[in-house]
Design a protein around this motif. Structure first.
Motif, PDB file in Angstrom:
ATOM      1  N   SER A 187       0.855  -1.186   0.000  1.00 57.42           N
ATOM      2  CA  SER A 187       0.000   0.000   0.000  1.00 57.42           C
ATOM      3  C   SER A 187       0.892   1.237   0.000  1.00 57.42           C
ATOM      4  N   SER A 227       0.760   5.680  -0.198  1.00 57.98           N
ATOM      5  CA  SER A 227      -0.109   6.836  -0.005  1.00 57.98           C
ATOM      6  C   SER A 227       0.656   8.126  -0.190  1.00 57.98           C
ATOM      7  N   TYR A 228      -0.081   9.179  -0.539  1.00 60.74           N
ATOM      8  CA  TYR A 228       0.440  10.539  -0.556  1.00 60.74           C
ATOM      9  C   TYR A 228      -0.391  11.371   0.421  1.00 60.74           C
ATOM     10  N   GLY A 280      -1.497  10.894   3.296  1.00 58.03           N
ATOM     11  CA  GLY A 280      -2.596  10.157   3.913  1.00 58.03           C
ATOM     12  C   GLY A 280      -3.648   9.653   2.954  1.00 58.03           C
ATOM     13  N   ARG A 281      -3.532   9.965   1.673  1.00 59.02           N
ATOM     14  CA  ARG A 281      -4.499   9.509   0.668  1.00 59.02           C
ATOM     15  C   ARG A 281      -3.974   8.251  -0.004  1.00 59.02           C
ATOM     16  N   ALA A 282      -4.692   7.160   0.135  1.00 60.15           N
ATOM     17  CA  ALA A 282      -4.258   5.883  -0.430  1.00 60.15           C
ATOM     18  C   ALA A 282      -4.311   5.936  -1.955  1.00 60.15           C
ATOM     19  N   VAL A 283      -3.206   5.554  -2.583  1.00 60.07           N
ATOM     20  CA  VAL A 283      -3.141   5.478  -4.044  1.00 60.07           C
ATOM     21  C   VAL A 283      -3.095   4.023  -4.496  1.00 60.07           C
ATOM     22  N   ALA A 301      -3.374  -0.006  -2.837  1.00 61.17           N
ATOM     23  CA  ALA A 301      -3.755  -0.757  -1.646  1.00 61.17           C
ATOM     24  C   ALA A 301      -3.657  -2.249  -1.896  1.00 61.17           C
ATOM     25  N   THR A 353       3.338   5.933  -9.009  1.00 68.35           N
ATOM     26  CA  THR A 353       3.431   5.706  -7.571  1.00 68.35           C
ATOM     27  C   THR A 353       4.055   4.348  -7.279  1.00 68.35           C
ATOM     28  N   SER A 369       3.015   2.356   3.132  1.00 64.11           N
ATOM     29  CA  SER A 369       2.203   2.515   4.332  1.00 64.11           C
ATOM     30  C   SER A 369       1.771   1.158   4.865  1.00 64.11           C
ATOM     31  N   GLY A 416      -5.362   1.926  -8.731  1.00 64.93           N
ATOM     32  CA  GLY A 416      -4.427   1.453  -7.727  1.00 64.93           C
ATOM     33  C   GLY A 416      -4.283  -0.050  -7.621  1.00 64.93           C
TER      34      GLY A 416
END
Length: 280
Positions: A22, A24-25, A27-30, A32, A56, A68, A228
Motif C-alpha cells: 500500500s 499513499s500521498y 494520507g491519501r491511499a493510491v 492498496a 506511484t 504505508s 491502484g
C-alpha cells in the motif's frame, strides 16, 4: 541514437516483488494491497489510465516513497534494509521530470551515474570514463558533453537523463515515461536501445508507458493497472483484449495484429467513426 551497446558479461539475476503493498500521498491511499512479481531478465511495461498508480508503484519500488503497508523485497530482503549505494548498484530509476543542478554540464550529469560505484577505496577510474562515454554514445549525446543541461531542448534533456541511468549500469532499470518529450523517431530508437540492453546484458527493465501499442510491441510482460490495482498481467498476447482496454481505460477499441511484428494492436473507436472490423 543507436540500439547497439558494447558486449558485456551477463549480469546476475534478481528477484523483485511486492506483497500486500500500500502506498499513499499525504494520507491519501493510491495503491492498496498490491501483489506483483517482476520477471527477472525481461522487459516489463506498466500501463493504465492517468492517476491509476503507475508512477506511484515505480516510486515505491525505487524507495522514493515509503510503503504505508506491505513490503517490497529484493532477493528475499526488504528493500529498505539495503545500504543506499548497494541498492543503487542493483536498481536505478529515471523518474518523471527530473531536475538537474543549475549550471551542470551534460558530461558532469552523466558522470553522476557512476556515484554508486565510487567508495573509499575505489575512486574514479578509466572504467568510469568508459561507462560514461559508452552511455553517451548509445544515446547520441556525446556532442552535447560540454553544454549546460538547462540549455537543451526537452528531447535532448531526456536523452541525457537516460544516458546517466545507463552509466549507472544497474541490474534493474526503472523508467517512468521515458519517451516523454521525444519525437516518434527517438521514441523508437530509445525503446530499441532498452531492448538491446535487456538482451545483451539480461538487465531487467521496468517502465511506465502511455502508448498502448508501443507497450504491447516492446513488453515481454505487461502490467495493466486501474484505480491502484493490477487488473491483469502477463504477455501482451495473452491479456490484451478489447474488454481489458474497456475496463482499464474506459475506451472502446478493436484489437488486431500489429502488421510489423504481430503483437496486439489497439485501434480506438471514437464517436464519429463506425467500426468496420469484427470485434475480438
Amino acid at each position: 541514437m543507436t540500439p547497439e551497446l558494447p558486449p558485456t558479461d551477463l549480469q546476475s539475476g534478481h528477484d523483485l516483488a511486492a506483497q500486500g503493498l500500500s502506498l499513499s500521498y499525504d494520507g491519501r491511499a493510491v495503491i492498496a494491497d498490491l501483489d506483483l512479481t517482476v520477471p527477472d531478465g525481461e522487459v516489463t511495461v506498466i500501463v493504465g489510465a492517468n492517476a491509476c498508480g503507475k508512477s506511484t508503484l515505480l516510486r515505491g519500488v525505487a524507495r522514493l516513497l515509503r510503503p504505508s503497508a506491505g513490503i517490497i523485497t529484493l532477493d528475499g530482503k526488504e528493500t529498505s534494509s539495503y545500504p543506499a549505494k548497494e541498492f543503487a548498484r542493483i536498481i536505478g530509476i529515471l523518474p518523471q521530470s527530473p531536475i538537474a543542478p543549475e549550471g551542470i554540464t551534460v558530461a558532469d550529469l552523466v558522470g553522476r551515474g557512476r556515484y554508486p560505484h565510487q567508495g573509499l577505496f575505489r575512486q574514479w577510474s578509466s572504467a568510469d570514463d568508459s561507462a560514461v562515454a559508452e552511455a553517451m554514445q548509445a544515446t547520441s549525446t556525446s556532442d552535447l558533453a560540454g553544454r549546460r543541461v538547462e540549455d537543451l531542448s526537452g528531447g535532448q534533456r531526456q536523452r541525457v537523463w537516460i544516458a546517466m541511468a545507463l552509466a549507472q549500469d544497474p541490474d534493474i532499470l526503472l523508467l517512468d515515461e521515458p519517451t516523454t518529450f521525444l519525437d516518434v523517431t527517438h521514441q523508437i530508437e530509445l525503446l530499441d536501445l532498452l531492448t538491446e540492453l535487456n538482451r545483451s546484458r539480461r538487465s531487467t527493465i521496468v517502465m511506465v508507458l502511455h502508448d498502448l501499442n508501443l507497450a504491447a510491441r516492446y513488453a515481454d510482460h505487461l502490467v495493466v493497472m486501474s484505480a491502484g490495482e493490477v487488473v491483469a498481467n502477463g504477455t501482451p498476447e495473452d491479456i490484451l483484449t478489447a474488454d481489458l482496454v474497456r475496463r482499464a481505460f474506459g475506451l472502446e477499441s478493436r484489437i488486431i495484429p500489429d502488421p510489423v511484428c504481430g503483437s496486439p494492436m489497439v485501434i480506438p473507436i471514437g464517436r464519429f467513426h463506425r467500426p468496420t472490423l469484427p470485434s475480438d
